[in-house]
Design a protein around this motif. Structure first.
Motif, PDB file in Angstrom:
ATOM      1  N   LYS A 118       0.819  -1.205   0.000  1.00  0.00           N
ATOM      2  CA  LYS A 118       0.000   0.000   0.000  1.00  0.00           C
ATOM      3  C   LYS A 118       0.853   1.255   0.000  1.00  0.00           C
ATOM      4  O   LYS A 118       0.446   2.276  -0.521  1.00  0.00           O
ATOM      5  N   THR A 119       2.029   1.187   0.588  1.00  0.00           N
ATOM      6  CA  THR A 119       2.887   2.358   0.621  1.00  0.00           C
ATOM      7  C   THR A 119       3.230   2.802  -0.793  1.00  0.00           C
ATOM      8  O   THR A 119       3.099   3.966  -1.134  1.00  0.00           O
ATOM      9  N   ASP A 120       3.678   1.871  -1.623  1.00  0.00           N
ATOM     10  CA  ASP A 120       3.997   2.214  -3.002  1.00  0.00           C
ATOM     11  C   ASP A 120       2.750   2.696  -3.738  1.00  0.00           C
ATOM     12  O   ASP A 120       2.791   3.684  -4.469  1.00  0.00           O
ATOM     13  N   GLU A 121       1.650   1.984  -3.549  1.00  0.00           N
ATOM     14  CA  GLU A 121       0.412   2.376  -4.215  1.00  0.00           C
ATOM     15  C   GLU A 121      -0.055   3.735  -3.714  1.00  0.00           C
ATOM     16  O   GLU A 121      -0.529   4.555  -4.490  1.00  0.00           O
ATOM     17  N   ALA A 122       0.084   3.964  -2.419  1.00  0.00           N
ATOM     18  CA  ALA A 122      -0.350   5.243  -1.856  1.00  0.00           C
ATOM     19  C   ALA A 122       0.480   6.391  -2.411  1.00  0.00           C
ATOM     20  O   ALA A 122      -0.055   7.456  -2.724  1.00  0.00           O
ATOM     21  N   VAL A 123       1.780   6.181  -2.539  1.00  0.00           N
ATOM     22  CA  VAL A 123       2.641   7.215  -3.099  1.00  0.00           C
ATOM     23  C   VAL A 123       2.240   7.507  -4.537  1.00  0.00           C
ATOM     24  O   VAL A 123       2.103   8.670  -4.943  1.00  0.00           O
ATOM     25  N   MET A 124       2.027   6.456  -5.316  1.00  0.00           N
ATOM     26  CA  MET A 124       1.631   6.656  -6.708  1.00  0.00           C
ATOM     27  C   MET A 124       0.276   7.358  -6.794  1.00  0.00           C
ATOM     28  O   MET A 124       0.071   8.231  -7.639  1.00  0.00           O
ATOM     29  N   ALA A 125      -0.646   6.996  -5.908  1.00  0.00           N
ATOM     30  CA  ALA A 125      -1.960   7.646  -5.907  1.00  0.00           C
ATOM     31  C   ALA A 125      -1.826   9.121  -5.547  1.00  0.00           C
ATOM     32  O   ALA A 125      -2.497   9.969  -6.150  1.00  0.00           O
ATOM     33  N   GLY A 128      -0.551  10.953  -8.454  1.00  0.00           N
ATOM     34  CA  GLY A 128      -1.658  11.113  -9.396  1.00  0.00           C
ATOM     35  C   GLY A 128      -2.616  12.201  -8.966  1.00  0.00           C
ATOM     36  O   GLY A 128      -3.081  13.001  -9.791  1.00  0.00           O
ATOM     37  N   ASN A 129      -2.924  12.264  -7.668  1.00  0.00           N
ATOM     38  CA  ASN A 129      -3.799  13.318  -7.152  1.00  0.00           C
ATOM     39  C   ASN A 129      -3.189  14.697  -7.351  1.00  0.00           C
ATOM     40  O   ASN A 129      -3.882  15.654  -7.677  1.00  0.00           O
ATOM     41  N   MET A 130      -1.879  14.783  -7.130  1.00  0.00           N
ATOM     42  CA  MET A 130      -1.214  16.073  -7.327  1.00  0.00           C
ATOM     43  C   MET A 130      -1.262  16.500  -8.781  1.00  0.00           C
ATOM     44  O   MET A 130      -1.458  17.677  -9.081  1.00  0.00           O
ATOM     45  N   LYS A 131      -1.082  15.538  -9.684  1.00  0.00           N
ATOM     46  CA  LYS A 131      -1.141  15.877 -11.107  1.00  0.00           C
ATOM     47  C   LYS A 131      -2.507  16.432 -11.459  1.00  0.00           C
ATOM     48  O   LYS A 131      -2.623  17.392 -12.218  1.00  0.00           O
ATOM     49  N   VAL A 132      -3.553  15.827 -10.908  1.00  0.00           N
ATOM     50  CA  VAL A 132      -4.913  16.305 -11.178  1.00  0.00           C
ATOM     51  C   VAL A 132      -5.138  17.656 -10.521  1.00  0.00           C
ATOM     52  O   VAL A 132      -5.652  18.590 -11.136  1.00  0.00           O
ATOM     53  N   GLN A 133      -4.722  17.773  -9.267  1.00  0.00           N
ATOM     54  CA  GLN A 133      -4.960  19.002  -8.506  1.00  0.00           C
ATOM     55  C   GLN A 133      -4.223  20.192  -9.109  1.00  0.00           C
ATOM     56  O   GLN A 133      -4.751  21.299  -9.129  1.00  0.00           O
ATOM     57  N   TYR A 134      -3.014  19.977  -9.568  1.00  0.00           N
ATOM     58  CA  TYR A 134      -2.203  21.093 -10.053  1.00  0.00           C
ATOM     59  C   TYR A 134      -2.081  21.136 -11.574  1.00  0.00           C
ATOM     60  O   TYR A 134      -1.203  21.793 -12.109  1.00  0.00           O
ATOM     61  N   SER A 135      -2.968  20.453 -12.268  1.00  0.00           N
ATOM     62  CA  SER A 135      -2.882  20.502 -13.728  1.00  0.00           C
ATOM     63  C   SER A 135      -3.329  21.876 -14.217  1.00  0.00           C
ATOM     64  O   SER A 135      -4.110  22.573 -13.564  1.00  0.00           O
ATOM     65  N   ASP A 136      -2.804  22.264 -15.341  1.00  0.00           N
ATOM     66  CA  ASP A 136      -3.171  23.561 -15.912  1.00  0.00           C
ATOM     67  C   ASP A 136      -4.606  23.530 -16.386  1.00  0.00           C
ATOM     68  O   ASP A 136      -5.086  22.515 -16.910  1.00  0.00           O
ATOM     69  N   THR A 137      -5.294  24.608 -16.187  1.00  0.00           N
ATOM     70  CA  THR A 137      -6.666  24.713 -16.678  1.00  0.00           C
ATOM     71  C   THR A 137      -6.621  25.240 -18.107  1.00  0.00           C
ATOM     72  O   THR A 137      -5.719  25.989 -18.487  1.00  0.00           O
ATOM     73  N   PRO A 138      -7.596  24.831 -18.910  1.00  0.00           N
ATOM     74  CA  PRO A 138      -7.598  25.328 -20.292  1.00  0.00           C
ATOM     75  C   PRO A 138      -7.843  26.835 -20.317  1.00  0.00           C
ATOM     76  O   PRO A 138      -8.526  27.389 -19.456  1.00  0.00           O
ATOM     77  N   ALA A 139      -7.264  27.452 -21.309  1.00  0.00           N
ATOM     78  CA  ALA A 139      -7.412  28.905 -21.450  1.00  0.00           C
ATOM     79  C   ALA A 139      -8.854  29.254 -21.783  1.00  0.00           C
ATOM     80  O   ALA A 139      -9.536  28.526 -22.494  1.00  0.00           O
ATOM     81  N   ILE A 140      -9.306  30.366 -21.232  1.00  0.00           N
ATOM     82  CA  ILE A 140     -10.668  30.834 -21.502  1.00  0.00           C
ATOM     83  C   ILE A 140     -10.576  31.995 -22.485  1.00  0.00           C
ATOM     84  O   ILE A 140      -9.724  32.857 -22.377  1.00  0.00           O
TER      85      ILE A 140
END
Length: 147
Positions: A118-125, A128-140
């Motif tokens: 779970k440690t490895d899986e938790a780190v990967m998760a 992944g959460n950080m990538k989603v949270q800090y992904s660039d938003t599309p330009a408006i």
């Protein structure tokens, strides 16, 4: 502490670095063989399984112990039968405690293996959460190409 004194202490310490400490390994010696430490889920699961088998063996021994006690009848008037009953009760308590310890240890070993996984899986998760949270938003308001 004045800045000059700090610099002097650092310089003095730098000239005395005769021995360095390394915590990640011990010096090899003929008396000890550290080998290669391998830790993975399957090793922990195997250890848990083997301790579980030991618990089953203790349970079988408890059954045989109880079977051996049957048919002795009442202990009144026979000191040997009373003493045998006391010994039986003592061994029964001991074997039950060993069985419980094996059960607890088997569960603990399995949990350690699962937690490692779970440690490895938790780190990967989390990554992944950080990538989603800090992904660039599309330009408006259109495309910013060529500007």
């Amino acid at each position: 502490m004045a800045w000059e004194e700090w610099e002097r202490l650092k310089a003095t310490a730098a000239t005395r670095h005769s021995t360095e400490m390394q915590l990640n390994q011990a010096e090899p010696s003929p008396e000890t063989d550290f080998g290669t430490l391998v830790s993975n889920k399957s090793a922990w699961s195997k250890a848990s399984h083997d301790v579980g088998l030991l618990r089953e063996d203790v349970s079988k021994a408890l059954g045989a112990l109880s079977d051996g006690q049957k048919g002795l009848g009442a202990n009144t008037g026979c000191r040997t039968a009373g003493a045998q009953k006391d010994v039986h009760d003592s061994w029964e308590r001991y074997a039950k405690k060993v069985s419980r310890r094996c059960g607890n240890l088997a569960g603990l070993l399995e949990k350690v293996g699962n937690d490692q996984l779970k440690t490895d899986e938790a780190v990967m998760a989390e990554i992944g959460n950080m990538k989603v949270q800090y992904s660039d938003t599309p330009a408006i308001g259109g495309s910013s190409k060529g500007r």
